[in-house]
Design an enzyme around this catalytic site. Structure first.
Site, mmCIF file in Angstrom:
data_model
loop_
_atom_site.group_PDB
_atom_site.id
_atom_site.type_symbol
_atom_site.label_atom_id
_atom_site.label_comp_id
_atom_site.label_asym_id
_atom_site.label_seq_id
_atom_site.Cartn_x
_atom_site.Cartn_y
_atom_site.Cartn_z
ATOM 1 N N LYS A 31 51.210 38.978 51.234
ATOM 2 C CA LYS A 31 50.915 37.923 50.244
ATOM 3 C C LYS A 31 50.562 38.520 48.889
ATOM 4 C CE LYS A 31 47.012 34.923 49.080
ATOM 5 N NZ LYS A 31 46.099 35.872 48.415
ATOM 6 N N ASN A 32 49.659 39.477 48.874
ATOM 7 C CA ASN A 32 49.173 39.933 47.570
ATOM 8 C C ASN A 32 50.162 40.851 46.853
ATOM 9 O OD1 ASN A 32 46.996 38.285 47.762
ATOM 10 N ND2 ASN A 32 45.566 39.864 48.470
ATOM 11 N N ARG A 102 45.330 31.854 42.411
ATOM 12 C CA ARG A 102 44.861 32.867 41.481
ATOM 13 C C ARG A 102 46.036 33.564 40.780
ATOM 14 N NH1 ARG A 102 40.323 32.781 39.343
ATOM 15 N NH2 ARG A 102 39.869 34.704 38.277
ATOM 16 N N CYS A 126 40.603 31.179 45.620
ATOM 17 C CA CYS A 126 39.382 31.050 46.422
ATOM 18 C C CYS A 126 38.152 31.248 45.542
ATOM 19 C CB CYS A 126 39.386 32.094 47.540
ATOM 20 S SG CYS A 126 40.725 31.884 48.711
ATOM 21 N N ARG A 131 34.687 34.531 38.847
ATOM 22 C CA ARG A 131 35.828 35.463 38.925
ATOM 23 C C ARG A 131 36.315 35.741 37.502
ATOM 24 N NH1 ARG A 131 39.777 34.136 44.010
ATOM 25 N NH2 ARG A 131 40.534 36.210 43.461
ATOM 26 N N ILE A 133 37.965 37.366 34.046
ATOM 27 C CA ILE A 133 39.269 37.990 33.773
ATOM 28 C C ILE A 133 39.192 38.839 32.497
ATOM 29 C CG2 ILE A 133 40.735 36.369 35.041
ATOM 30 C CD1 ILE A 133 41.245 34.924 32.397
ATOM 31 N N ASP A 134 37.976 39.279 32.177
ATOM 32 C CA ASP A 134 37.782 40.052 30.941
ATOM 33 C C ASP A 134 38.608 41.342 30.925
ATOM 34 O OD1 ASP A 134 35.741 40.553 33.069
ATOM 35 O OD2 ASP A 134 35.286 42.280 31.797
ATOM 36 N N GLN A 135 38.803 41.969 32.078
ATOM 37 C CA GLN A 135 39.540 43.241 32.099
ATOM 38 C C GLN A 135 41.039 43.032 31.845
ATOM 39 O OE1 GLN A 135 37.877 46.279 32.209
ATOM 40 N NE2 GLN A 135 36.242 44.776 31.943
ATOM 41 N N ASP A 315 38.927 41.386 52.058
ATOM 42 C CA ASP A 315 39.683 40.280 52.650
ATOM 43 C C ASP A 315 39.669 40.308 54.184
ATOM 44 O OD1 ASP A 315 40.188 39.499 50.087
ATOM 45 O OD2 ASP A 315 42.212 40.316 50.006
ATOM 46 N N ARG A 407 47.780 28.903 52.689
ATOM 47 C CA ARG A 407 48.106 29.613 51.445
ATOM 48 C C ARG A 407 48.513 31.055 51.723
ATOM 49 N NH1 ARG A 407 43.708 30.504 47.859
ATOM 50 N NH2 ARG A 407 45.299 31.916 47.109
HETATM 51 N N1 EPU Z 1 36.432 41.603 37.951
HETATM 52 C C1 EPU Z 1 35.846 41.621 36.715
HETATM 53 N N2 EPU Z 1 36.646 41.425 35.623
HETATM 54 C C2 EPU Z 1 37.971 41.217 35.719
HETATM 55 C C3 EPU Z 1 38.573 41.197 36.987
HETATM 56 C C4 EPU Z 1 37.778 41.395 38.103
HETATM 57 O O1 EPU Z 1 34.639 41.801 36.599
HETATM 58 O O2 EPU Z 1 38.625 41.039 34.678
HETATM 59 C C5 EPU Z 1 35.612 41.841 39.153
HETATM 60 C C6 EPU Z 1 35.598 40.646 40.114
HETATM 61 O O3 EPU Z 1 34.610 39.707 39.759
HETATM 62 C C7 EPU Z 1 35.332 41.322 41.445
HETATM 63 C C8 EPU Z 1 36.018 42.683 41.301
HETATM 64 O O4 EPU Z 1 36.208 42.878 39.908
HETATM 65 O O5 EPU Z 1 33.957 41.517 41.603
HETATM 66 C C9 EPU Z 1 37.360 42.793 41.988
HETATM 67 O O6 EPU Z 1 38.221 41.741 41.580
HETATM 68 P P1 EPU Z 1 39.811 41.901 41.545
HETATM 69 O O7 EPU Z 1 40.270 41.644 40.172
HETATM 70 O O8 EPU Z 1 40.179 43.170 42.211
HETATM 71 O O9 EPU Z 1 40.279 40.693 42.472
HETATM 72 P P2 EPU Z 1 41.531 39.741 42.261
HETATM 73 O O10 EPU Z 1 42.638 40.486 41.657
HETATM 74 O O11 EPU Z 1 41.078 38.480 41.617
HETATM 75 C C10 EPU Z 1 42.673 40.327 44.514
HETATM 76 C C11 EPU Z 1 43.157 39.570 45.706
HETATM 77 C C12 EPU Z 1 41.966 39.071 46.507
HETATM 78 C C13 EPU Z 1 41.093 40.254 46.907
HETATM 79 C C14 EPU Z 1 40.707 41.086 45.674
HETATM 80 C C15 EPU Z 1 39.982 42.372 46.029
HETATM 81 C C16 EPU Z 1 45.235 38.665 44.916
HETATM 82 C C17 EPU Z 1 46.003 37.466 44.501
HETATM 83 N N3 EPU Z 1 43.966 38.452 45.248
HETATM 84 O O12 EPU Z 1 41.885 39.409 43.756
HETATM 85 O O13 EPU Z 1 42.547 38.518 47.686
HETATM 86 O O14 EPU Z 1 39.910 39.784 47.520
HETATM 87 O O15 EPU Z 1 41.884 41.449 44.949
HETATM 88 O O16 EPU Z 1 40.756 43.151 46.876
HETATM 89 O O17 EPU Z 1 45.761 39.769 44.980
HETATM 90 C C18 EPU Z 1 42.738 37.043 49.477
HETATM 91 O O18 EPU Z 1 43.878 37.475 49.664
HETATM 92 O O19 EPU Z 1 42.128 36.323 50.308
HETATM 93 C C19 EPU Z 1 42.048 37.379 48.232
HETATM 94 C C20 EPU Z 1 41.041 36.690 47.761
#
Ligand code: EPU
Length: 437
Positions: A31-32, A102, A126, A131, A133-135, A315, A407
């Site tokens: 999925k991811n 997402r 989720c 969550r 998205i600053d990065q 996850d 999903r």
């Molecule tokens: N974070 C920031 N700033 C950012 C982005 C992230 O502070 O700009 C923080 C988040 O708050 C969190 C950490 O960094 O504490 C990690 O977040 P990440 O960006 O890695 O997560 P994501 O990309 O939103 C993906 C997966 C999630 C999985 C996470 C961690 C997808 C679509 N989603 O989320 O998968 O939990 O990586 O591995 O790839 C799932 O599949 O059930 C799921 C939620």
């Protein structure tokens, strides 16, 4: 009309617990990975053929977004899709399409790369607390993009030209690594991403981009170097197997004292999960592209701390906690990625689990028995945890809000049924739906 009820239905899974799972299950595409690869097709001139596409609702939403943009999308068979984005007409992803998942925000990176502009609604997905998205924004801005967030829309415009840059991520983020990579493949010159995420889906996306003509090196390490290219072409590509789907079946086998051969996996991706299952007393046998998990002895308590790859995946945390709910002793589960990923614990408690949560730590005191009860899937992996707990429980468990589960898990009812689980998908009228106005 006032006073009438909306014609809504409730989808539920009904599970009769107490069955040992046994047999074989085949894992689908990740999925991811696919949720990044589908938006990435926007970067290509010419059609892409994507194989091993999982049959999950997130894929449906992403393909609908592409279709609305003017792409042509056709399934060649159940798991192979042909996508041609040559004639997309609009760099816009509105709220009603973006809100479901997402990964809709990956259209930002891909559209910036292709069109130098994008307008994408803030994403859904989720809820594990905030969550940010600053990065992602930091990366886009560093490549020369101006970002403005207005009424929930993220508007991006490249000022001058998209230009390679040296970006150090302040946190390890899967989403930011992917999104910035999608834009940087078309930037002028060299982009260096430091403190990048290393998950298998990052490597899979990089391989896909390279097959399309990009020049991405170092994916899978924490420094990724990208030399921008002018043209990317359509490509044929097969998605890697889903690490989290595989892990979910592994834990389900171990939790039910079962014996299951999980096929189409990359055992290396499963190491952290395999190690914890072995610590819990399960037997894990690795083959070239399959893993067999069985258990005859009791569930032993263990400690888990989730971390970015190659650590124990966040996850898989809810599913593991569900199994440990019946361990012979006390386990400690620490969530190292998300601020609030224990919301599902209240639901496990309804089945009789004894779990105390303090911030990012859960202390799981194993109980001898779980008993069926009505519960909710509070998010995707929480839903998988409810299923595992329901298989372990005696009696009947009804799981609501299963759309979360659909999903990310393809054909989950059929796959668990083939392993001997007593599970039904029911669709019943929702008598509690609010009156329509
Ligand atoms: N974070 C920031 N700033 C950012 C982005 C992230 O502070 O700009 C923080 C988040 O708050 C969190 C950490 O960094 O504490 C990690 O977040 P990440 O960006 O890695 O997560 P994501 O990309 O939103 C993906 C997966 C999630 C999985 C996470 C961690 C997808 C679509 N989603 O989320 O998968 O939990 O990586 O591995 O790839 C799932 O599949 O059930 C799921 C939620």
């Amino acid at each position: 009309m006032a006073g009438q009820r909306e014609n809504r239905t409730l989808e539920k899974f009904i599970v009769e617990g107490g069955t040992r799972l046994s047999g074989e299950v085949t894992i689908g595409g990740a999925k991811n990975a696919v949720v990044a690869i589908i938006p990435a097709t926007i970067l290509a001139k010419g059609p892409c053929i994507i194989e091993n596409v999982p049959n999950i609702s997130d894929v449906g939403y992403l393909l609908k977004i592409l279709t609305e943009m003017g792409a042509s999308v056709a399934f060649l068979d159940k798991t192979t899709v042909r996508i041609d984005t040559t004639h997309i007409t609009s760099p816009l992803v509105p709220y009603e399409l973006a809100r479901h998942l997402r990964a809709s925000y990956y259209f930002l990176g891909a559209l910036i790369g292709r069109c130098q502009e994008a307008s994408v609604s803030m994403p859904g997905g989720c809820h594990f607390g905030v969550r940010p998205i600053d990065q992602h924004m930091k990366g886009f801005e560093s490549l020369g993009t101006r970002i403005n967030i207005d009424h929930g829309m993220i508007n991006a415009t490249v000022e001058g030209s998209l230009t390679g840059s040296h970006i150090y991520f302040d946190v390890v983020s899967v989403g930011a690594t992917i999104n910035v990579m999608l834009a940087a493949v078309r930037a002028k010159g060299l982009t260096i991403l430091e403190n990048a995420a290393k998950e298998p889906h990052i490597v899979d996306l990089a391989n896909f981009l390279n097959t399309m003509g990009a020049d991405v090196r170092g994916a899978g390490t924490d420094v990724i170097k990208i030399h921008g290219v002018d043209i990317m072409r359509g490509a044929d590509y097969s998605i890697i197997p889903d690490q989290i789907e595989a892990g979910t079946y592994m834990i389900a086998a171990a939790a039910t004292f079962g014996d299951v051969l999980i096929k189409n996996v990359i055992p290396k991706h499963m190491e952290s999960v395999s190690n914890k299952l072995i610590k819990s007393g399960a037997v894990v046998e690795e083959f070239d592209d399959s893993i067999r998990v069985s258990r005859t002895g009791p569930i032993m308590p263990t400690t888990i701390k989730t971390m970015p790859h190659p650590g124990f995946p966040t996850d898989m945390q809810p599913q593991m906690t569900a199994m440990l709910a019946m361990a012979q002793g006390t386990s400690v589960v620490t969530e190292g990625v998300w601020d609030n990923r224990f919301r599902y614990v209240d639901e496990l408690s309804r089945l009789g689990a004894n779990i105390q949560v303090d911030g990012k730590v859960a202390v799981v005191q194993g109980v001898e028995r779980l008993t069926g009860a009505p519960v909710k899937a509070t998010d995707l992996r929480a839903g998988a945890a409810m299923l595992i707990a329901a298989f372990m429980a005696s009696g009947s468990t009804e799981i609501e809000d299963v759309y979360h589960i659909e999903r990310g898990y393809e054909d989950i009812v059929e796959k668990f049924r083939c392993l001997g689980a007593k599970i039904r998908h029911v669709d019943i009228p929702d008598v509690d739906a609010p009156a329509a106005l």
